[in-house]
Scaffold this motif. Sequence first.
Motif, mmCIF file in Angstrom:
data_model
loop_
_atom_site.group_PDB
_atom_site.id
_atom_site.type_symbol
_atom_site.label_atom_id
_atom_site.label_comp_id
_atom_site.label_asym_id
_atom_site.label_seq_id
_atom_site.Cartn_x
_atom_site.Cartn_y
_atom_site.Cartn_z
ATOM 1 N N ASP A 20 0.903 -1.316 0.038
ATOM 2 C CA ASP A 20 0.081 0.058 -0.021
ATOM 3 C C ASP A 20 0.886 1.338 -0.020
ATOM 4 O O ASP A 20 0.359 2.467 0.186
ATOM 5 N N GLY A 21 2.132 1.353 -0.296
ATOM 6 C CA GLY A 21 3.041 2.159 -0.586
ATOM 7 C C GLY A 21 3.685 3.138 0.516
ATOM 8 O O GLY A 21 4.005 4.225 0.444
ATOM 9 N N PHE A 22 3.923 2.296 1.563
ATOM 10 C CA PHE A 22 4.582 2.693 2.754
ATOM 11 C C PHE A 22 6.047 2.296 2.714
ATOM 12 O O PHE A 22 6.302 0.943 2.729
ATOM 13 N N ILE A 23 7.093 2.979 3.176
ATOM 14 C CA ILE A 23 8.330 2.645 3.259
ATOM 15 C C ILE A 23 8.880 2.558 4.847
ATOM 16 O O ILE A 23 9.951 1.866 5.054
ATOM 17 N N ALA A 24 7.957 2.938 5.705
ATOM 18 C CA ALA A 24 8.050 3.041 7.055
ATOM 19 C C ALA A 24 6.756 2.837 7.534
ATOM 20 O O ALA A 24 5.754 3.416 7.189
ATOM 21 N N GLY A 25 6.762 2.168 8.852
ATOM 22 C CA GLY A 25 5.336 2.164 9.275
ATOM 23 C C GLY A 25 5.082 3.290 10.334
ATOM 24 O O GLY A 25 5.834 4.358 10.303
ATOM 25 N N PRO A 26 3.974 3.532 11.067
ATOM 26 C CA PRO A 26 3.969 4.316 12.191
ATOM 27 C C PRO A 26 5.142 4.626 12.867
ATOM 28 O O PRO A 26 5.697 3.729 13.171
ATOM 29 N N ASP A 27 5.215 5.837 13.169
ATOM 30 C CA ASP A 27 6.827 6.113 13.865
ATOM 31 C C ASP A 27 7.889 5.963 13.530
ATOM 32 O O ASP A 27 8.816 5.525 14.042
ATOM 33 N N ASP A 31 10.524 -2.555 11.509
ATOM 34 C CA ASP A 31 11.061 -3.785 11.651
ATOM 35 C C ASP A 31 10.406 -4.767 11.020
ATOM 36 O O ASP A 31 10.438 -6.066 10.701
ATOM 37 N N TRP A 32 9.076 -4.390 10.263
ATOM 38 C CA TRP A 32 8.281 -5.173 9.483
ATOM 39 C C TRP A 32 9.346 -5.776 8.182
ATOM 40 O O TRP A 32 9.009 -6.754 7.392
ATOM 41 N N VAL A 33 10.240 -4.918 7.781
ATOM 42 C CA VAL A 33 11.197 -5.386 6.499
ATOM 43 C C VAL A 33 11.916 -6.401 7.116
ATOM 44 O O VAL A 33 12.558 -7.252 6.124
ATOM 45 N N ILE A 34 12.442 -6.560 8.075
ATOM 46 C CA ILE A 34 13.529 -7.566 8.408
ATOM 47 C C ILE A 34 13.427 -9.032 8.094
ATOM 48 O O ILE A 34 14.151 -9.473 7.668
ATOM 49 N N GLU A 35 12.002 -9.305 8.531
ATOM 50 C CA GLU A 35 12.044 -10.812 8.224
ATOM 51 C C GLU A 35 12.213 -11.021 6.687
ATOM 52 O O GLU A 35 12.425 -12.477 6.265
ATOM 53 N N TYR A 36 11.914 -10.164 5.808
ATOM 54 C CA TYR A 36 11.949 -10.473 4.224
ATOM 55 C C TYR A 36 13.537 -10.404 3.894
ATOM 56 O O TYR A 36 13.774 -10.686 2.679
ATOM 57 N N PHE A 37 14.376 -9.795 4.499
ATOM 58 C CA PHE A 37 15.807 -9.775 4.283
ATOM 59 C C PHE A 37 16.832 -10.355 5.280
ATOM 60 O O PHE A 37 17.936 -9.960 5.063
ATOM 61 N N ASP A 146 -0.732 2.576 7.362
ATOM 62 C CA ASP A 146 -0.173 4.134 7.753
ATOM 63 C C ASP A 146 1.262 4.149 7.983
ATOM 64 O O ASP A 146 1.745 3.062 8.000
ATOM 65 N N GLY A 147 1.684 5.261 7.810
ATOM 66 C CA GLY A 147 3.273 5.289 7.988
ATOM 67 C C GLY A 147 3.761 6.400 7.015
ATOM 68 O O GLY A 147 3.255 7.530 6.630
ATOM 69 N N VAL A 148 5.185 6.006 6.716
ATOM 70 C CA VAL A 148 5.778 6.954 5.700
ATOM 71 C C VAL A 148 5.683 6.549 4.450
ATOM 72 O O VAL A 148 6.007 5.380 3.956
ATOM 73 N N ARG A 149 5.139 7.566 3.502
ATOM 74 C CA ARG A 149 4.963 7.069 2.129
ATOM 75 C C ARG A 149 6.184 7.082 1.342
ATOM 76 O O ARG A 149 7.270 7.765 1.706
#
Length: 180
Positions: A20-27, A31-37, A146-149
Amino acid sequence: MSDTDAGLGKVVVNRSMSLDGFIAGPDHAMDWVIEYFREDPFPEVMAATGAMLIGRRTHEVAKRMSDENTGYDGGPVFVLTHQPPDEPEQGVTFLTCDLAEAVAKARAAAGGKNLEILGADVASQCLQRGLVDEVLVYVLPVLLGDGVRFSTSGLGRIDLEPFSNTQAGPVTMLRFRVRK
């Protein structure tokens, strides 16, 4: 700038992005990226990277991730900031200069490899000023809501030319040349 300038590598905006177009989550959570890399699905990207230019907020997030033993290693790190820290950080160069000068310094340090641009604000500024050759996006199978677009507001239209898409496990890597 282009990849033919004096044998220098390309300037590449590098992003992990939720569907949905976010490069970072709220705040600014990443951490949601780590599991994929955990197992590097695209080692050729890091092998082609000679240096990184990032904004201060992105640097702070990366430091938190590094503290969790998930750091990155893409050569020298340059942080563009209005206020460098009082104490220097090993392996990090803080720059307070003009954006084009920061890109030139980081490119020179990349030793002929690519300069990766991380962070929404710095990347948007580089795109606006025509300093980017390529955009690389890792699309991750998650919706954050939600987060950083991907880019900051006011970026304006940037035309891209797709030239590669690759899938490794759940991660899809899309690559685009910036039309100039």
